[in-house]
Design a protein around this motif. Structure first.
Motif, PDB file in Angstrom:
ATOM      1  N   ALA A 169       3.613 -14.644   3.029  1.00  0.00           N
ATOM      2  CA  ALA A 169       3.612 -13.875   1.721  1.00  0.00           C
ATOM      3  C   ALA A 169       2.652 -14.524   0.602  1.00  0.00           C
ATOM      4  N   ASP A 170       2.388 -15.533   0.724  1.00  0.00           N
ATOM      5  CA  ASP A 170       1.524 -16.167  -0.449  1.00  0.00           C
ATOM      6  C   ASP A 170       0.203 -16.628  -0.032  1.00  0.00           C
ATOM      7  N   TYR A 174      -2.578 -10.854   1.454  1.00  0.00           N
ATOM      8  CA  TYR A 174      -3.259  -9.329   1.918  1.00  0.00           C
ATOM      9  C   TYR A 174      -2.774  -8.871   3.201  1.00  0.00           C
ATOM     10  N   MET A 177       0.275  -7.300   3.030  1.00  0.00           N
ATOM     11  CA  MET A 177       0.276  -5.802   2.295  1.00  0.00           C
ATOM     12  C   MET A 177       0.036  -4.788   3.264  1.00  0.00           C
ATOM     13  N   GLU A 180       2.850  -4.066   5.526  1.00  0.00           N
ATOM     14  CA  GLU A 180       3.832  -3.124   4.908  1.00  0.00           C
ATOM     15  C   GLU A 180       3.110  -1.722   4.858  1.00  0.00           C
ATOM     16  N   LEU A 184       4.966   2.043   6.181  1.00  0.00           N
ATOM     17  CA  LEU A 184       5.165   3.200   5.478  1.00  0.00           C
ATOM     18  C   LEU A 184       4.375   4.358   6.080  1.00  0.00           C
TER      19      LEU A 184
ATOM     20  N   SER B  79       8.699   4.156  -1.214  1.00  0.00           N
ATOM     21  CA  SER B  79       7.327   3.849  -1.938  1.00  0.00           C
ATOM     22  C   SER B  79       7.579   2.630  -2.895  1.00  0.00           C
ATOM     23  N   GLY B  81       9.291  -0.267  -2.460  1.00  0.00           N
ATOM     24  CA  GLY B  81       8.969  -1.605  -1.943  1.00  0.00           C
ATOM     25  C   GLY B  81       7.584  -1.900  -1.892  1.00  0.00           C
ATOM     26  N   LEU B  82       6.785  -0.878  -1.521  1.00  0.00           N
ATOM     27  CA  LEU B  82       5.115  -1.083  -1.522  1.00  0.00           C
ATOM     28  C   LEU B  82       4.780  -1.222  -2.744  1.00  0.00           C
ATOM     29  N   TYR B  85       5.679  -4.984  -4.070  1.00  0.00           N
ATOM     30  CA  TYR B  85       4.600  -5.813  -3.497  1.00  0.00           C
ATOM     31  C   TYR B  85       3.258  -5.862  -4.080  1.00  0.00           C
ATOM     32  N   ASN B  86       2.662  -4.496  -4.202  1.00  0.00           N
ATOM     33  CA  ASN B  86       1.223  -4.613  -4.725  1.00  0.00           C
ATOM     34  C   ASN B  86       1.416  -4.888  -6.381  1.00  0.00           C
ATOM     35  N   TRP B  90      -0.995  -7.420  -8.433  1.00  0.00           N
ATOM     36  CA  TRP B  90      -1.756  -6.694  -9.594  1.00  0.00           C
ATOM     37  C   TRP B  90      -1.508  -7.587 -10.826  1.00  0.00           C
ATOM     38  N   ILE B  93      -3.654 -10.435 -11.044  1.00  0.00           N
ATOM     39  CA  ILE B  93      -5.135 -10.267 -11.203  1.00  0.00           C
ATOM     40  C   ILE B  93      -5.454  -9.608 -12.536  1.00  0.00           C
ATOM     41  N   TRP B 102      -4.949 -13.502  -5.376  1.00  0.00           N
ATOM     42  CA  TRP B 102      -3.508 -13.262  -5.084  1.00  0.00           C
ATOM     43  C   TRP B 102      -2.381 -13.555  -6.218  1.00  0.00           C
ATOM     44  N   LEU B 103      -2.092 -14.555  -5.908  1.00  0.00           N
ATOM     45  CA  LEU B 103      -0.858 -15.401  -6.757  1.00  0.00           C
ATOM     46  C   LEU B 103      -1.191 -16.514  -7.523  1.00  0.00           C
ATOM     47  N   ILE B 129       8.181  -9.989  -3.582  1.00  0.00           N
ATOM     48  CA  ILE B 129       7.620  -9.549  -2.176  1.00  0.00           C
ATOM     49  C   ILE B 129       8.369  -9.627  -1.210  1.00  0.00           C
ATOM     50  N   GLY B 132      10.254  -6.522  -1.651  1.00  0.00           N
ATOM     51  CA  GLY B 132       9.645  -5.125  -1.436  1.00  0.00           C
ATOM     52  C   GLY B 132       9.230  -4.828  -0.081  1.00  0.00           C
ATOM     53  N   ILE B 133       9.314  -5.703   0.668  1.00  0.00           N
ATOM     54  CA  ILE B 133       9.007  -5.539   2.160  1.00  0.00           C
ATOM     55  C   ILE B 133      10.453  -4.956   2.960  1.00  0.00           C
TER      56      ILE B 133
END
Lengths: 200, 161
Positions: A169-170, A174, A177, A180, A184, B79, B81-82, B85-86, B90, B93, B102-103, B129, B132-133
């Motif tokens: 995850a870290d 991407y 992501m 996942e 969906l 939706s 959960g996604l 995650y995003n 975000w 960023i 990313w993080l 994260i 969310g997953i």
């Protein structure tokens, strides 16, 4: 008959989506080609630094000084721990100028690359194992490799005890992501194909 | 929609077992999903949560299960959960003005003040994260199970008529 609130909600979400897309295009333009230099994958792992009295000439001649070699082996990267040995003839030393592209990475400092090309069990080609940089009369020794980064620096950098979780995850955020999003999309596809109307 | 509800033969043992087990399964799923110190993670925890709901639906029927897990909840969690995650990426960023990838930036200021950068990353991974997953996986599996179960009912009715 469509409900009245539907239209404003739709236009609002479309506006948000367009704004986010424009923002992401703006963001992506500013990113460096292979990610930023501060991201953990592009950083070296610092081991130690020693005084550089006469060692630069030895490195230029292609011989690793015995002090650096003994300290590396004392840190545990030796034959007993199944690491490739630093015997004479097993390695090759190359001087890399600042700003060179090599192996998919940009060198932000000039220094000596220690390539090991014999006795390595996982790869056939010469691997970049150690990087030595001269600075203020000191020689600093770095290591790099993706598994090294995950195994040795996970807890310090991410404070996660579980190395798998940090890698999932870290470091490779991407990738997860996308996975996942695939789940969906699969659920939406099943809804479109199999759902009967009026049975919500 | 169905005028004649099919009469199921009730079994005490199965119903009591399902009623006892499904909350425990859900609790175990939460533990697997959030506890990053141990084994597991978002995908595995979400699957275990989904099995808890699927056990309930299997035993008590689709219509009673639909009352517990309505489709609106499924669509929301799928939706959301996604989005969680995003959103974690975000936030980093945006707040670092595109310097982060990313993080890897101290962008989440309310958290970094207390626990530091590394702790903030671990907080993000564990509680945003993974959750969310897990939510996306759970809602997707439950909704797919509902769709398949409904279709079987329809076909059986068609055979009878």
């Amino acid at each position: 008959m469509r409900p009245r609130g539907m239209k404003t909600l739709t236009s609002f979400s479309i506006t948000i989506a367009i704004l986010l897309t424009a923002l992401s295009i703006y963001v992506v333009e500013d990113l460096p080609a292979f990610g930023d230099e501060n991201s953990p994958v592009n950083k070296h792992v610092k081991l130690f630094s020693v005084d550089a009295d006469g060692m630069a000439e030895s490195l230029n001649a292609g011989v690793l000084p015995t002090e650096i070699k003994s300290r590396i082996e004392k840190m545990g990267f030796n034959k007993e721990e199944n690491y490739p040995t630093l015997e004479e003839g097993n390695y090759k030393i190359e001087y890399i100028e600042k700003g060179t592209w090599l192996g998919g990475r940009l060198y932000t400092d000039s220094g000596w690359d220690v390539l090991i090309h014999e006795g390595e069990i996982f790869y056939n080609e010469p691997q970049q194992y150690y990087f030595i940089k001269e600075m203020n009369g000191n020689l600093t020794v770095y290591r790099y490799n993706w598994p090294v980064r995950v195994m040795e620096r996970t807890e310090e950098e991410t404070a996660i005890i579980n190395a798998v979780g940090s890698g999932l995850a870290d470091y490779r955020g991407y990738d997860t992501m996308g996975e996942e999003t695939v789940i969906l999309t699969g659920a939406i596809g099943v809804i479109l194909l199999l759902r009967r109307r009026g049975r919500l | 929609m169905t005028p004649e509800r099919k009469v199921y033969k009730r079994d005490v043992i199965i119903e009591v077992t399902a009623k006892l087990m499904s909350p425990l399964i859900l609790l175990f799923g939460l533990y697997v999903m959030i506890g990053t110190g141990g084994t597991g993670g978002g995908f595995q925890g979400g699957t275990i949560l989904a099995t808890g709901f699927i056990l309930y639906i299997t035993v008590f029927g689709s219509e009673k299960g639909r009352e517990k897990v309505p489709e609106s909840v499924n669509a929301f969690f799928k939706s959301f959960g996604l989005f969680l995650y995003n959103g974690a990426g975000w936030i980093c960023i945006l707040f670092s003005l595109a310097a982060a990838q990313w993080l890897n930036m101290p962008a989440f200021w309310p958290v970094t003040d207390f626990v530091g950068i590394a702790g903030a990353r671990s907080f993000m991974v564990a509680y945003m994260i993974s959750v969310g997953i897990g939510l996306t996986v759970m809602a997707s599996f439950v909704s797919q199970y509902f769709d398949l179960a409904w279709k079987e009912d329809d076909e059986m009715e068609g055979d009878e008529g």
